[in-house]
Design a protein around this motif. Structure first.
Motif, PDB file in Angstrom:
ATOM      1  N   ASP A 117       0.838  -1.199   0.000  1.00  0.00           N
ATOM      2  CA  ASP A 117       0.000   0.000   0.000  1.00  0.00           C
ATOM      3  C   ASP A 117       0.876   1.255   0.000  1.00  0.00           C
ATOM      4  OD1 ASP A 117      -2.687   1.251   0.305  1.00  0.00           O
ATOM      5  OD2 ASP A 117      -1.857   1.918   2.219  1.00  0.00           O
ATOM      6  N   SER A 118       1.921   1.233   0.824  1.00  0.00           N
ATOM      7  CA  SER A 118       2.846   2.365   0.879  1.00  0.00           C
ATOM      8  C   SER A 118       3.548   2.553  -0.470  1.00  0.00           C
ATOM      9  CB  SER A 118       3.874   2.109   1.982  1.00  0.00           C
ATOM     10  OG  SER A 118       4.935   3.038   1.918  1.00  0.00           O
ATOM     11  N   PHE A 119       3.948   1.452  -1.086  1.00  0.00           N
ATOM     12  CA  PHE A 119       4.611   1.481  -2.398  1.00  0.00           C
ATOM     13  C   PHE A 119       3.686   2.078  -3.470  1.00  0.00           C
ATOM     14  CE2 PHE A 119       4.903  -1.052  -6.388  1.00  0.00           C
ATOM     15  CZ  PHE A 119       6.126  -0.599  -6.869  1.00  0.00           C
ATOM     16  N   ALA A 120       2.426   1.619  -3.505  1.00  0.00           N
ATOM     17  CA  ALA A 120       1.474   2.093  -4.518  1.00  0.00           C
ATOM     18  C   ALA A 120       1.181   3.583  -4.341  1.00  0.00           C
ATOM     19  CB  ALA A 120       0.185   1.281  -4.438  1.00  0.00           C
ATOM     20  N   ARG A 121       0.996   4.007  -3.098  1.00  0.00           N
ATOM     21  CA  ARG A 121       0.700   5.427  -2.845  1.00  0.00           C
ATOM     22  C   ARG A 121       1.899   6.298  -3.210  1.00  0.00           C
ATOM     23  NH1 ARG A 121      -3.534   6.308   1.239  1.00  0.00           N
ATOM     24  NH2 ARG A 121      -2.242   7.889   2.209  1.00  0.00           N
ATOM     25  N   TRP A 122       3.104   5.825  -2.891  1.00  0.00           N
ATOM     26  CA  TRP A 122       4.329   6.563  -3.265  1.00  0.00           C
ATOM     27  C   TRP A 122       4.412   6.722  -4.778  1.00  0.00           C
ATOM     28  CZ3 TRP A 122       8.155   3.911  -6.139  1.00  0.00           C
ATOM     29  CH2 TRP A 122       9.296   4.677  -6.453  1.00  0.00           C
ATOM     30  N   GLN A 123       4.178   5.628  -5.503  1.00  0.00           N
ATOM     31  CA  GLN A 123       4.238   5.662  -6.966  1.00  0.00           C
ATOM     32  C   GLN A 123       3.257   6.693  -7.523  1.00  0.00           C
ATOM     33  OE1 GLN A 123       2.985   1.948  -8.802  1.00  0.00           O
ATOM     34  NE2 GLN A 123       2.189   3.085 -10.541  1.00  0.00           N
ATOM     35  N   PHE A 124       2.046   6.706  -6.986  1.00  0.00           N
ATOM     36  CA  PHE A 124       1.022   7.630  -7.473  1.00  0.00           C
ATOM     37  C   PHE A 124       1.397   9.082  -7.170  1.00  0.00           C
ATOM     38  CE2 PHE A 124      -1.969   5.556  -9.790  1.00  0.00           C
ATOM     39  CZ  PHE A 124      -3.215   6.171  -9.832  1.00  0.00           C
ATOM     40  N   GLN A 125       1.917   9.302  -5.962  1.00  0.00           N
ATOM     41  CA  GLN A 125       2.316  10.660  -5.600  1.00  0.00           C
ATOM     42  C   GLN A 125       3.417  11.167  -6.525  1.00  0.00           C
ATOM     43  OE1 GLN A 125       0.873  12.692  -3.057  1.00  0.00           O
ATOM     44  NE2 GLN A 125       2.016  14.157  -4.328  1.00  0.00           N
ATOM     45  N   ARG A 126       4.358  10.304  -6.859  1.00  0.00           N
ATOM     46  CA  ARG A 126       5.448  10.734  -7.737  1.00  0.00           C
ATOM     47  C   ARG A 126       4.954  11.008  -9.160  1.00  0.00           C
ATOM     48  NH1 ARG A 126       6.943  12.286  -3.875  1.00  0.00           N
ATOM     49  NH2 ARG A 126       8.630  11.568  -2.530  1.00  0.00           N
ATOM     50  N   LEU A 127       3.989  10.208  -9.640  1.00  0.00           N
ATOM     51  CA  LEU A 127       3.416  10.475 -10.968  1.00  0.00           C
ATOM     52  C   LEU A 127       2.684  11.816 -10.980  1.00  0.00           C
ATOM     53  CD1 LEU A 127       2.090   6.921 -11.958  1.00  0.00           C
ATOM     54  CD2 LEU A 127       4.015   8.146 -12.997  1.00  0.00           C
ATOM     55  N   ARG A 482     -11.350   5.572  -8.490  1.00  0.00           N
ATOM     56  CA  ARG A 482     -12.775   5.256  -8.388  1.00  0.00           C
ATOM     57  C   ARG A 482     -13.241   5.434  -6.953  1.00  0.00           C
ATOM     58  NH1 ARG A 482     -12.381  -1.251  -9.675  1.00  0.00           N
ATOM     59  NH2 ARG A 482     -10.784  -1.770  -8.152  1.00  0.00           N
ATOM     60  N   SER A 483     -14.563   5.350  -6.740  1.00  0.00           N
ATOM     61  CA  SER A 483     -15.076   5.659  -5.415  1.00  0.00           C
ATOM     62  C   SER A 483     -15.024   4.515  -4.427  1.00  0.00           C
ATOM     63  CB  SER A 483     -16.519   6.133  -5.470  1.00  0.00           C
ATOM     64  OG  SER A 483     -16.991   6.306  -6.733  1.00  0.00           O
ATOM     65  N   PHE A 484     -15.028   3.277  -4.912  1.00  0.00           N
ATOM     66  CA  PHE A 484     -14.978   2.149  -3.984  1.00  0.00           C
ATOM     67  C   PHE A 484     -14.394   0.926  -4.676  1.00  0.00           C
ATOM     68  CE2 PHE A 484     -19.014   1.662  -6.160  1.00  0.00           C
ATOM     69  CZ  PHE A 484     -19.120   0.297  -6.369  1.00  0.00           C
ATOM     70  N   GLY A 485     -14.151  -0.123  -3.874  1.00  0.00           N
ATOM     71  CA  GLY A 485     -13.573  -1.357  -4.408  1.00  0.00           C
ATOM     72  C   GLY A 485     -12.231  -1.636  -3.752  1.00  0.00           C
ATOM     73  N   LEU A 486     -11.651  -2.781  -4.075  1.00  0.00           N
ATOM     74  CA  LEU A 486     -10.333  -3.129  -3.556  1.00  0.00           C
ATOM     75  C   LEU A 486      -9.281  -2.200  -4.144  1.00  0.00           C
ATOM     76  CD1 LEU A 486     -10.409  -7.029  -3.755  1.00  0.00           C
ATOM     77  CD2 LEU A 486     -10.204  -5.662  -1.679  1.00  0.00           C
ATOM     78  N   GLY A 487      -8.307  -1.830  -3.331  1.00  0.00           N
ATOM     79  CA  GLY A 487      -7.238  -0.982  -3.835  1.00  0.00           C
ATOM     80  C   GLY A 487      -6.580  -0.200  -2.730  1.00  0.00           C
ATOM     81  N   SER A 488      -5.668   0.673  -3.117  1.00  0.00           N
ATOM     82  CA  SER A 488      -5.026   1.610  -2.191  1.00  0.00           C
ATOM     83  C   SER A 488      -5.683   2.968  -2.354  1.00  0.00           C
ATOM     84  CB  SER A 488      -3.527   1.720  -2.496  1.00  0.00           C
ATOM     85  OG  SER A 488      -2.870   0.491  -2.234  1.00  0.00           O
ATOM     86  N   LYS A 489      -5.716   3.743  -1.281  1.00  0.00           N
ATOM     87  CA  LYS A 489      -6.322   5.073  -1.344  1.00  0.00           C
ATOM     88  C   LYS A 489      -5.436   6.011  -2.173  1.00  0.00           C
ATOM     89  CE  LYS A 489      -9.859   4.548   1.633  1.00  0.00           C
ATOM     90  NZ  LYS A 489      -9.758   3.119   1.937  1.00  0.00           N
ATOM     91  N   VAL A 490      -6.081   6.921  -2.891  1.00  0.00           N
ATOM     92  CA  VAL A 490      -5.348   7.968  -3.599  1.00  0.00           C
ATOM     93  C   VAL A 490      -4.699   8.862  -2.543  1.00  0.00           C
ATOM     94  CG1 VAL A 490      -5.598   9.991  -5.087  1.00  0.00           C
ATOM     95  CG2 VAL A 490      -6.862   7.900  -5.620  1.00  0.00           C
ATOM     96  N   TRP A 492      -3.622  11.886  -2.167  1.00  0.00           N
ATOM     97  CA  TRP A 492      -4.052  13.260  -1.926  1.00  0.00           C
ATOM     98  C   TRP A 492      -5.574  13.391  -1.766  1.00  0.00           C
ATOM     99  CZ3 TRP A 492      -1.710  11.369  -6.288  1.00  0.00           C
ATOM    100  CH2 TRP A 492      -2.496  11.226  -7.418  1.00  0.00           C
ATOM    101  N   ASP A 493      -6.308  12.290  -1.897  1.00  0.00           N
ATOM    102  CA  ASP A 493      -7.760  12.305  -1.685  1.00  0.00           C
ATOM    103  C   ASP A 493      -8.205  10.919  -1.243  1.00  0.00           C
ATOM    104  OD1 ASP A 493     -10.501  12.470  -1.684  1.00  0.00           O
ATOM    105  OD2 ASP A 493     -10.697  13.272  -3.719  1.00  0.00           O
ATOM    106  N   GLU A 494      -8.253  10.695   0.047  1.00  0.00           N
ATOM    107  CA  GLU A 494      -8.494   9.357   0.572  1.00  0.00           C
ATOM    108  C   GLU A 494      -9.943   8.905   0.456  1.00  0.00           C
ATOM    109  OE1 GLU A 494      -6.596   8.136   4.085  1.00  0.00           O
ATOM    110  OE2 GLU A 494      -4.616   8.645   3.293  1.00  0.00           O
ATOM    111  N   SER A 495     -10.795   9.736  -0.145  1.00  0.00           N
ATOM    112  CA  SER A 495     -12.161   9.291  -0.440  1.00  0.00           C
ATOM    113  C   SER A 495     -12.185   8.447  -1.713  1.00  0.00           C
ATOM    114  CB  SER A 495     -13.098  10.492  -0.603  1.00  0.00           C
ATOM    115  OG  SER A 495     -12.768  11.226  -1.779  1.00  0.00           O
ATOM    116  N   LEU A 496     -11.047   8.415  -2.431  1.00  0.00           N
ATOM    117  CA  LEU A 496     -10.950   7.684  -3.693  1.00  0.00           C
ATOM    118  C   LEU A 496      -9.968   6.515  -3.572  1.00  0.00           C
ATOM    119  CD1 LEU A 496     -10.726  10.730  -6.146  1.00  0.00           C
ATOM    120  CD2 LEU A 496     -12.753   9.339  -5.661  1.00  0.00           C
ATOM    121  N   VAL A 497     -10.178   5.505  -4.443  1.00  0.00           N
ATOM    122  CA  VAL A 497      -9.323   4.321  -4.480  1.00  0.00           C
ATOM    123  C   VAL A 497      -8.611   4.284  -5.829  1.00  0.00           C
ATOM    124  CG1 VAL A 497      -9.310   1.789  -4.412  1.00  0.00           C
ATOM    125  CG2 VAL A 497     -10.894   3.056  -2.964  1.00  0.00           C
TER     126      VAL A 497
END
Length: 610
Positions: A117-127, A482-490, A492-497
């Motif tokens: 989860d930490s890895f995925a969120r880091w990747q997204f933040q860098r993109l 997206r708004s729900f489902g399996l995944g890591s939170k975005v 910068w906006d933890e209401s999204l996955v």
């Protein structure tokens, strides 16, 4: 499963009529409505989902076929249970095959593994930091039932299908046919409203040559309120549903239907055709091949450049009595030169119909060939012969004509899925215009880098390389949240996955260090170096995978150096083995994000698809 528990109870007891229907569907390899005659050749046509489900209608039946008890099936109403149940089975099967796999490197994705989860969120933040992820209004495939984008792996069918953009030409009704007038006048809500038949076209530049418009006599149309309180659109129900999600109805996502009318009742009505040389209006005529499943159900006619339109108009002129139309609706309306091409002159449709010996609108095979030839020649080599953009190449004029029509309120921007898309929730998807986060695949500089990566890769076959090249040429913006489902939170906006095909683009790099981070699939058991999830902040990932300096005094500097050493030992990857159906999404994303995140020496070296 949760829904089926509500419907059928814990024992999954089907009503009698539903049971018999399922039995009739389970004849192996056959469709319900077609039983082959004895001795006839028969080829089963199964969708991907049908092939996996073996003819079962409900999710619980698929799981019963795997030998799972009803009591156990009920547990799958909890999302977490899927993650616990299936991985050990997959691992056991692979071990039974004798596969040599280093299971220390296995992991779950999503927030159920805090390290990943930490890895995925880091990747997204860098993109996001690199401006590869953007926010804005765009068209996307949308599930109204789920109230979120429906991306490839959220679909029951229609993987790879995207938005098809049209120009919706607004043909205002000047005079109703007798039958149409009776129907329209009986609907009180239409009083004082301007009524438009809306025709979806891919060729707005040819609208100068409109001689009529077509409807399907056996189709049903609706009167639908538009986003303008004074205007009503006549289109198919399916088109109205798409329009409602594109800000073309009074309220976003809601269809407001005022009444219905058959195609037959519309025939003979007179409409104003924007840009047409026939300024007094043109007539609505019947056509054999108007589809309810494509476009709006209304087809504007340009017989100079559309072989289908030319063949249909010619049939109507020859046999007005047979088609039950008034001869005056067609006799004075002849093709108008709109554009010229070197191959077919200014009348490509009549030229091709003569060349291919097309005798009527029923010659479908030849018409398909003629259509492809006319459209290709017109777009690539055509020059405008008429209108404000006379003398310009069609490729330039197309968007200019479209913009002019929309600006004058003579057309709307309309889109629908390129083909049928069904979500896993059983919802027929639409195209929605909405604000969303998206990864800007297709941006020119980034695409050039990715093409360079592909050129250096071993694809183990020319066919695979050709598929990648084609995908790179047309892939663009991809909804990534997206708004729900399996995944890591975005981040910068933890209401999204983070969408499921967007959090896995570089997880091959995670294999190089997974065995050092954790000893269990879900990361609950800390690995041999004693690194905790708190230790793996963004600066740690920057150091381990990107080689950036670690902040001085980091408590796990020595252990992180071991991760960095392991990553550099294994990367770049020599081969990524995956399914060929993933070329169109996951594997192309994989190349894109590697080129964005890593230096060229760490780009992937090969892909092999199966």
């Amino acid at each position: 499963i949760a829904h089926e528990l509500e419907l059928f109870g814990p024992n999954f007891e089907l009503p009698k009529e539903d049971d018999s229907e399922i039995l009739s569907e389970k004849v192996e390899g056959m469709s319900v409505d077609a039983t082959p005659k004895a001795g006839a050749n028969f080829k089963a046509k199964k969708t991907k989902v049908a092939a996996k489900s073996g003819g079962a209608k409900y999710q619980f039946q698929i799981m019963q076929a795997q030998g799972i008890s009803n009591e156990e099936i009920a547990k799958f109403a909890d999302t977490q249970y899927w993650l616990e149940y299936y991985p050990p089975i997959a691992m056991a099967d692979l071990n039974s095959l004798g596969c040599k796999i280093d299971w220390r490197r296995a992991f779950l994705t999503t927030e159920h593994n805090p390290y990943y989860d930490s890895f995925a969120r880091w990747q997204f933040q860098r993109l996001l930091d690199m401006d590869k992820i953007k926010f804005g209004e765009r068209l996307t495939v949308w599930s109204a039932k789920d109230a979120q984008p429906c991306m490839d792996h959220d679909r029951q069918s229609g993987e790879g299908v995207g938005p098809q953009e049209y120009t919706g030409i607004k043909l205002e009704v000047l005079q109703w046919s007798e039958q149409g007038s009776q129907i329209a006048s009986a609907i009180s809500d239409l009083a004082g409203k301007r009524i438009f038949l809306v025709a979806a076209t891919l060729r707005p530049e040819t609208m100068y040559g409109q001689t009529n418009c077509f409807v399907g006599t056996k189709l049903e149309y609706g009167f639908f309120m538009s986003n303008n309180a004074d205007e009503v659109y006549v289109v198919s129900e399916r088109a109205a549903r798409n329009m409602a999600f594109q800000k073309l109805s009074p309220e976003n996502g809601k269809v407001v239907k005022l009444g219905t009318i058959s195609g037959q009742a519309i025939v003979g009505s007179k409409v104003n055709a924007p840009l047409s040389e026939y300024k007094d209006g043109v007539y609505v005529l019947p056509m054999d091949n108007v589809l309810a499943t494509k476009g709006t159900g209304v087809v504007t006619s340009v017989p100079s450049d559309s072989p289908d339109d030319y063949a249909a108009l010619r049939d109507l002129k020859k046999k007005p009595d047979y088609y039950d139309i008034d001869p005056k609706w067609v006799e004075a309306f002849n093709p108008i030169a709109v554009l010229s091409t070197e191959a077919y002159g200014e009348m490509s449709a009549p030229t091709l119909c003569e060349k291919l010996k097309i005798n009527s609108q029923k010659d479908r095979v030849q018409l398909a060939e003629a259509k492809e030839a006319a459209y290709k020649e017109g777009f690539y080599n055509g020059v405008m012969s008429i209108g404000d953009f006379k003398g310009l190449p069609v490729q330039v004029a197309k968007q200019m004509v479209r913009a002019q029509l929309i600006e004058r309120n003579e057309a709307v921007a309309y889109a629908e899925p390129e083909g049928l898309v069904m979500s896993r929730s059983g919802d027929e998807c639409v195209i929605a215009l909405c604000n969303q986060w998206y990864i800007d695949y297709g941006e020119e500089a980034w695409k050039a880098l990715t093409k360079k990566c592909l050129a250096q890769m071993n694809t183990h076959g020319d066919d695979t390389r050709a598929q990648f090249e084609a995908k790179l040429d047309w892939l663009h913006q991809w909804a990534c949240a997206r708004s729900f489902g399996l995944g890591s939170k975005v981040p910068w906006d933890e209401s999204l996955v983070i969408e499921s095909l967007s959090d896995s683009t570089i997880y091959m790099s995670y294999y190089t260090i997974a065995h050092l981070l954790h000893r269990s699939l879900d990361g609950s058991e800390i690995g041999p170096l004693g690194i905790t999830t708190d230790d793996m902040d963004y600066s740690a990932w920057d150091y381990v995978l990107l080689g950036k300096d670690l902040p001085s005094g980091h408590s796990k500097a020595a252990e992180l150096a071991e991760l960095r050493r392991s990553y550099l030992y294994w990367y770049p990857l020599d081969i990524r083995s995956s399914g060929k159906d993933l070329i169109q999404n996951h594997l192309t994303f994989f190349m894109y994000v590697h080129t964005a995140m890593f230096p060229e020496r760490e780009w992937p070296r090969g892909v092999r698809v199966n």
